[in-house]
Each structure stands twice: as structure tokens, then as C-alpha cells.
Design a protein around this motif. Structure first.
Motif, PDB file in Angstrom:
ATOM      1  N   ALA A 166       0.827  -1.215   0.000  1.00  0.00           N
ATOM      2  CA  ALA A 166       0.000   0.000   0.000  1.00  0.00           C
ATOM      3  C   ALA A 166       0.862   1.265   0.000  1.00  0.00           C
ATOM      4  CB  ALA A 166      -0.929   0.005   1.212  1.00  0.00           C
ATOM      5  N   LEU A 167       0.234   2.333  -0.457  1.00  0.00           N
ATOM      6  CA  LEU A 167       0.821   3.672  -0.375  1.00  0.00           C
ATOM      7  C   LEU A 167      -0.126   4.536   0.446  1.00  0.00           C
ATOM      8  CD1 LEU A 167       2.616   6.099  -1.118  1.00  0.00           C
ATOM      9  CD2 LEU A 167       1.401   6.235  -3.294  1.00  0.00           C
ATOM     10  N   TYR A 168       0.402   5.176   1.463  1.00  0.00           N
ATOM     11  CA  TYR A 168      -0.381   6.073   2.300  1.00  0.00           C
ATOM     12  C   TYR A 168      -0.024   7.518   1.974  1.00  0.00           C
ATOM     13  CZ  TYR A 168      -1.936   2.353   5.485  1.00  0.00           C
ATOM     14  OH  TYR A 168      -2.522   1.250   6.022  1.00  0.00           O
ATOM     15  N   PHE A 169      -1.045   8.343   1.717  1.00  0.00           N
ATOM     16  CA  PHE A 169      -0.805   9.774   1.674  1.00  0.00           C
ATOM     17  C   PHE A 169      -1.377  10.369   2.947  1.00  0.00           C
ATOM     18  CE2 PHE A 169      -4.956   9.333  -0.347  1.00  0.00           C
ATOM     19  CZ  PHE A 169      -5.675  10.473   0.025  1.00  0.00           C
ATOM     20  N   VAL A 170      -0.706  11.390   3.450  1.00  0.00           N
ATOM     21  CA  VAL A 170      -1.043  11.955   4.756  1.00  0.00           C
ATOM     22  C   VAL A 170      -1.598  13.363   4.587  1.00  0.00           C
ATOM     23  CG1 VAL A 170      -0.188  12.478   7.077  1.00  0.00           C
ATOM     24  CG2 VAL A 170       0.846  10.599   5.749  1.00  0.00           C
ATOM     25  N   GLU A 171      -2.689  13.626   5.264  1.00  0.00           N
ATOM     26  CA  GLU A 171      -3.270  14.968   5.326  1.00  0.00           C
ATOM     27  C   GLU A 171      -3.357  15.378   6.786  1.00  0.00           C
ATOM     28  OE1 GLU A 171      -4.631  17.198   2.730  1.00  0.00           O
ATOM     29  OE2 GLU A 171      -3.118  15.949   1.773  1.00  0.00           O
ATOM     30  N   MET A 172      -2.869  16.582   7.079  1.00  0.00           N
ATOM     31  CA  MET A 172      -2.895  17.092   8.455  1.00  0.00           C
ATOM     32  C   MET A 172      -3.638  18.421   8.476  1.00  0.00           C
ATOM     33  SD  MET A 172       1.189  16.767   8.735  1.00  0.00           S
ATOM     34  CE  MET A 172       2.070  15.360   8.022  1.00  0.00           C
ATOM     35  N   SER A 173      -4.418  18.663   9.508  1.00  0.00           N
ATOM     36  CA  SER A 173      -5.176  19.915   9.564  1.00  0.00           C
ATOM     37  C   SER A 173      -5.508  20.280  11.004  1.00  0.00           C
ATOM     38  CB  SER A 173      -6.466  19.791   8.744  1.00  0.00           C
ATOM     39  OG  SER A 173      -7.242  20.957   8.852  1.00  0.00           O
ATOM     40  N   THR A 174      -5.448  21.573  11.286  1.00  0.00           N
ATOM     41  CA  THR A 174      -5.874  22.065  12.600  1.00  0.00           C
ATOM     42  C   THR A 174      -7.293  22.625  12.551  1.00  0.00           C
ATOM     43  OG1 THR A 174      -4.834  24.191  12.102  1.00  0.00           O
ATOM     44  CG2 THR A 174      -3.536  22.628  13.395  1.00  0.00           C
ATOM     45  N   SER A 175      -7.886  22.657  11.363  1.00  0.00           N
ATOM     46  CA  SER A 175      -9.258  23.158  11.228  1.00  0.00           C
ATOM     47  C   SER A 175     -10.235  22.186  11.882  1.00  0.00           C
ATOM     48  CB  SER A 175      -9.610  23.328   9.749  1.00  0.00           C
ATOM     49  OG  SER A 175     -10.980  23.657   9.594  1.00  0.00           O
ATOM     50  N   LYS A 176     -11.231  22.720  12.528  1.00  0.00           N
ATOM     51  CA  LYS A 176     -12.227  21.869  13.189  1.00  0.00           C
ATOM     52  C   LYS A 176     -13.296  21.379  12.209  1.00  0.00           C
ATOM     53  CE  LYS A 176     -10.114  22.575  17.032  1.00  0.00           C
ATOM     54  NZ  LYS A 176      -9.163  21.549  17.496  1.00  0.00           N
ATOM     55  N   LYS A 177     -13.332  21.971  11.022  1.00  0.00           N
ATOM     56  CA  LYS A 177     -14.286  21.544  10.006  1.00  0.00           C
ATOM     57  C   LYS A 177     -13.554  20.757   8.919  1.00  0.00           C
ATOM     58  CE  LYS A 177     -17.316  25.500  10.833  1.00  0.00           C
ATOM     59  NZ  LYS A 177     -17.955  26.712  10.246  1.00  0.00           N
ATOM     60  N   THR A 178     -14.185  19.713   8.416  1.00  0.00           N
ATOM     61  CA  THR A 178     -13.485  18.789   7.510  1.00  0.00           C
ATOM     62  C   THR A 178     -14.067  18.741   6.103  1.00  0.00           C
ATOM     63  OG1 THR A 178     -14.874  16.978   8.342  1.00  0.00           O
ATOM     64  CG2 THR A 178     -12.726  17.291   9.405  1.00  0.00           C
ATOM     65  N   VAL A 179     -15.008  19.624   5.785  1.00  0.00           N
ATOM     66  CA  VAL A 179     -15.669  19.566   4.471  1.00  0.00           C
ATOM     67  C   VAL A 179     -14.664  19.771   3.337  1.00  0.00           C
ATOM     68  CG1 VAL A 179     -17.393  20.623   2.971  1.00  0.00           C
ATOM     69  CG2 VAL A 179     -17.896  20.301   5.397  1.00  0.00           C
ATOM     70  N   SER A 180     -13.869  20.840   3.413  1.00  0.00           N
ATOM     71  CA  SER A 180     -12.921  21.123   2.325  1.00  0.00           C
ATOM     72  C   SER A 180     -11.834  20.060   2.247  1.00  0.00           C
ATOM     73  CB  SER A 180     -12.303  22.507   2.506  1.00  0.00           C
ATOM     74  OG  SER A 180     -11.583  22.586   3.721  1.00  0.00           O
ATOM     75  N   LEU A 181     -11.414  19.544   3.395  1.00  0.00           N
ATOM     76  CA  LEU A 181     -10.418  18.472   3.414  1.00  0.00           C
ATOM     77  C   LEU A 181     -10.955  17.230   2.720  1.00  0.00           C
ATOM     78  CD1 LEU A 181      -7.834  17.024   4.291  1.00  0.00           C
ATOM     79  CD2 LEU A 181      -8.835  16.725   6.564  1.00  0.00           C
ATOM     80  N   ASN A 182     -12.198  16.892   3.014  1.00  0.00           N
ATOM     81  CA  ASN A 182     -12.817  15.719   2.395  1.00  0.00           C
ATOM     82  C   ASN A 182     -12.882  15.850   0.875  1.00  0.00           C
ATOM     83  OD1 ASN A 182     -13.926  13.162   3.116  1.00  0.00           O
ATOM     84  ND2 ASN A 182     -14.986  14.154   4.805  1.00  0.00           N
ATOM     85  N   LYS A 183     -13.159  17.066   0.394  1.00  0.00           N
ATOM     86  CA  LYS A 183     -13.244  17.286  -1.049  1.00  0.00           C
ATOM     87  C   LYS A 183     -11.898  17.070  -1.732  1.00  0.00           C
ATOM     88  CE  LYS A 183     -17.151  20.521  -1.061  1.00  0.00           C
ATOM     89  NZ  LYS A 183     -17.556  21.932  -1.306  1.00  0.00           N
ATOM     90  N   ARG A 184     -10.819  17.410  -1.035  1.00  0.00           N
ATOM     91  CA  ARG A 184      -9.480  17.267  -1.621  1.00  0.00           C
ATOM     92  C   ARG A 184      -9.045  15.816  -1.729  1.00  0.00           C
ATOM     93  NH1 ARG A 184      -8.109  21.390   2.133  1.00  0.00           N
ATOM     94  NH2 ARG A 184      -6.767  19.940   3.297  1.00  0.00           N
ATOM     95  N   LEU A 185      -9.613  14.953  -0.903  1.00  0.00           N
ATOM     96  CA  LEU A 185      -9.155  13.567  -0.841  1.00  0.00           C
ATOM     97  C   LEU A 185      -9.389  12.809  -2.141  1.00  0.00           C
ATOM     98  CD1 LEU A 185     -10.239  12.425   2.737  1.00  0.00           C
ATOM     99  CD2 LEU A 185      -8.010  13.245   1.970  1.00  0.00           C
ATOM    100  N   ASP A 186     -10.546  13.014  -2.787  1.00  0.00           N
ATOM    101  CA  ASP A 186     -10.878  12.259  -3.997  1.00  0.00           C
ATOM    102  C   ASP A 186      -9.833  12.459  -5.082  1.00  0.00           C
ATOM    103  OD1 ASP A 186     -13.135  11.189  -2.900  1.00  0.00           O
ATOM    104  OD2 ASP A 186     -14.533  12.584  -3.844  1.00  0.00           O
ATOM    105  N   LYS A 187      -9.402  13.705  -5.265  1.00  0.00           N
ATOM    106  CA  LYS A 187      -8.418  13.994  -6.307  1.00  0.00           C
ATOM    107  C   LYS A 187      -7.079  13.320  -6.002  1.00  0.00           C
ATOM    108  CE  LYS A 187      -5.991  17.725  -8.685  1.00  0.00           C
ATOM    109  NZ  LYS A 187      -5.839  19.180  -8.879  1.00  0.00           N
TER     110      LYS A 187
END
Length: 375
Positions: free
Chosen positions: A127-148
Motif C-alpha cells: 500500500a501507499l499512504y498519503f497523509v493529510e494534516m489539519s488544525t481546522s475543526k471543520k473537515t468539508v474542504s479536506l474531504n473534497k481534496r481527498l478524492d483527487k
């Protein structure tokens, strides 16, 4: 995925072993210096966005440093890509592939254009893992970036499972909305203002020597990937979709698993062009001087697809026009955004044979109401 367990050091943001390394990262501190000079730790409303952006940048570097330590002691991780001060400076500018950009971040470029950036990347046996880190309490925009990011990595590494490690802070909402390929880690919030001030007002250190030198830690440009050429793929899609019958769009072509990945990367795939007079018969209220009209199938959300027009005006502005239930939506596109770059490329493909009629537009729009990918 359950083998990736968060450690106490990561959960508690224990930086005692890695704090020194944080001073070797690049930070843009011009906008935070004025208000961090103040004795009070209270941040005004006008400065909170700037402060949170800088805090998020520091948080990312902290987690990356802790992940390096994690990878060193975790046998399941076979390779870990270096970035920041840990990677060797590479003078050669690579045109296409995984590489480190000018800000020392891990990026995939195609024809010198940044396609996607990754906070961290590491490999296990399968497997290959990509990592996303965020201090934002809302995850909507982060979730949108994941598909791409997920779709791009599936194309680049077709033989590997593509998974994500998402590192967030306490109090973050929307955790149940993340895709099944994600592992979620929750850490303490970064609230150490003294550390932030030290990073801002201490001169950036030089002469860093990374301790992560064994074969597990690798340079981004050394990783072999399948090639993904951003703009030429758009050209291939247009031509392939009209291959069987040049007079109409082959919708079945778009239903394959491979094309579903392209929809996640691009959001919209171009299928032809429209004459100005025909467009104005559909949208008579449009009154700007038009140069070109690009027709695309767009992924509106996870279930819905629609036909959308991208109109390039003679003054250089680009607008997105969608007609939904007889309501016309018109939105300006960013001058330096991906869509503007795409239509600049697509204009060289304008040929009479790729122009669509109003009847074909209506037929295609009707068919897209029941569009779905093949199992």
C-alpha cells in the motif's frame, strides 16, 4: 489499516525530541510578526485567519517530524519520502513526476504544473499512504481534496492499495464522513504560543543534517510512477469520446473505472465545443463578447453528472454556466486556476468535427440524468 496506531508522542504533540528540527523549516512570517510581537496572547478577529494559517503550517511540520520517528521504528513502513530540511537539494528541475517543490513540499507535477501536493507519503508492502494534516475543526474542504489525491495516486501506482492517514486535532467535526480508505488520528491542539513566537523571531538555522539516512528514507524524485500527463490526457479523452462516431459523444466511454478516476482528478471532462449562436439560443441572457464555448461533462457530486458550458470571453474572463431545472447559474473562474489553464490548452483542439448541435446537447444532458459507472 488497523496496524497504524497513533503513539503517545503524536497524540500529545510531544516535541521534546524534534523541537530543534522545526527551526530549519521555511516559514512565511511577514504577516504574523506584527501581532505576535504583542505581549498579549489574545488574537484579534482580523488576525485570526493569518494566525491559524501559520499555526497549521507549524502543526504540519510537527506531525511530519513525529512521523519520521514513527516510520523509523515501524517495520510495516518500507519507504518514507523525505521533505523539508531532510531531503537533499536537487538542482535539476523535473518536468513530470513526484518531486520537491520550491517550498520543499512533496508534489506531483505534470509539464511543470503542480497537480497535487501531499503532506507526507509512505509505503508499506502492498500500500501507499498519503497523509493529510489539519488544525481546522471543520473537515468539508479536506474531504473534497481527498478524492483527487486518491484518484491521482491510483493512476500513478496501479498495483498498490491507496490509503490515507488523516491527522486532526481534538474537537474536529465530521469524522464519520471520511472514506473507508482513511485512518484517522486525533492529537492535542497546538496551543503553544511561545513555540510559535520562537519560530517567528529566531533566525532560520542552517547546516541541518538529517539523522534519517538509512534506505527506508527516500527522495521523492527517486520513486518510479506510472506517468500521468495532465493536458494530453484531456486531449485523449476528447478524441476517444468521439472516436466511434465523430458526430456524437460516446457516453459509454465515460462509464469505465479509469474514467471515474479522471472525473475525480479533473471534476469535468471536455467533450466538444459549441458555436456562439447556438449557445445564445440556449442562454439568450448572456451578453458578453464570447470567444469560445467549451462543453464538458461535470461531476456535480458523488452521484450527479451534468453538461456544463465554460465560456471564454474576448476580455479574457472565463465563466462556468450550468442550467439546472431551467435555472441558469453563472460563475467566474479564477484567472490562475486549473480550469483557465485547461481551456487555454483545449482551444488548440477546436475543430469543426468536434462542434456539437443543440439537439446533441439536449440528448446528452438527458442521458446524464441516469449516468453511472460500470461495475
Amino acid at each position: 489499516m488497523q496496524q497504524l496506531k497513533i503513539t503517545k508522542d503524536i497524540k500529545n504533540l510531544d516535541i521534546s525530541r524534534i523541537e530543534e528540527n522545526l527551526f530549519y523549516y521555511k516559514y512565511d512570517t511577514r504577516n504574523v510578526k506584527p501581532f505576535l510581537k504583542l505581549e498579549s496572547n489574545d488574537i484579534s478577529l482580523e488576525n485570526i485567519a493569518t494566525y491559524n494559517s501559520f499555526r497549521g503550517e507549524v502543526y504540519e511540520n510537527i506531525i511530519y517530524e513525529l512521523l519520521l520517528d514513527y516510520a523509523k521504528n515501524k517495520d510495516i513502513i518500507t519507504s518514507f519520502i523525505l521533505k523539508g530540511p531532510h531531503q537533499n537539494k536537487v538542482d535539476k528541475y523535473y518536468k513530470t513526476g513526484l518531486m520537491i517543490d520550491r517550498s520543499l513540499q512533496i508534489t506531483y507535477k505534470s509539464n511543470y504544473k503542480d497537480i497535487s501536493e501531499f503532506d507526507a507519503l509512505f509505503f508499506t508492502k502492498d500500500a501507499l499512504y498519503f497523509v493529510e494534516m489539519s488544525t481546522s475543526k471543520k473537515t468539508v474542504s479536506l474531504n473534497k481534496r481527498l478524492d483527487k489525491k486518491h484518484a491521482l495516486l491510483k493512476i500513478l501506482f496501479p498495483k498498490l492499495h491507496i490509503r490515507a492517514l488523516i491527522v486532526l486535532t481534538q474537537g474536529t467535526v465530521g469524522l464519520k464522513r471520511f472514506p473507508s480508505y482513511c485512518t484517522i488520528w486525533i492529537t492535542k491542539d497546538l496551543s503553544d504560543n511561545d513555540l510559535l513566537k520562537k519560530l517567528v523571531f529566531t533566525k532560520k538555522k542552517k547546516g541541518f543534517k538529517s539523522i534519517y539516512e538509512d534506505n527506508k528514507f527516500v527522495e521523492a524524485h527517486s520513486i518510479y510512477t506510472n506517468k500521468f500527463i495532465y493536458f494530453q490526457t484531456l486531449e485523449w479523452i476528447l478524441k476517444k469520446s468521439r472516436e466511434k462516431n465523430i458526430a456524437s459523444v460516446n457516453l459509454d466511454f465515460f462509464k469505465s473505472k479509469k474514467l471515474s478516476l479522471f472525473f475525480d482528478i479533473y471534476t469535468k471532462l471536455y467533450v466538444g465545443f459549441l458555436e456562439i449562436e447556438k449557445f445564445l439560443s440556449i442562454v439568450p441572457s448572456y451578453n458578453d463578447n464570447i470567444l469560445n464555448i467549451f462543453v464538458a461533462i461535470e461531476k456535480i457530486n458523488t452521484k450527479d453528472f451534468d453538461l456544463v458550458f465554460y465560456v471564454k470571453n474576448k476580455n479574457g474572463k472565463l465563466r462556468r454556466i450550468r442550467i439546472n431545472n431551467n435555472e441558469i447559474s453563472i460563475k467566474d473562474k479564477e484567472v490562475d486556476g486549473f480550469t483557465n489553464a485547461e481551456v487555454r490548452f483545449m482551444k488548440y483542439l477546436v475543430e469543426d468535427k468536434y462542434y456539437l448541435t443543440n439537439k446533441e446537447i439536449k440528448t446528452l444532458k438527458d442521458k446524464l440524468k441516469n449516468f453511472s459507472f460500470k461495475e
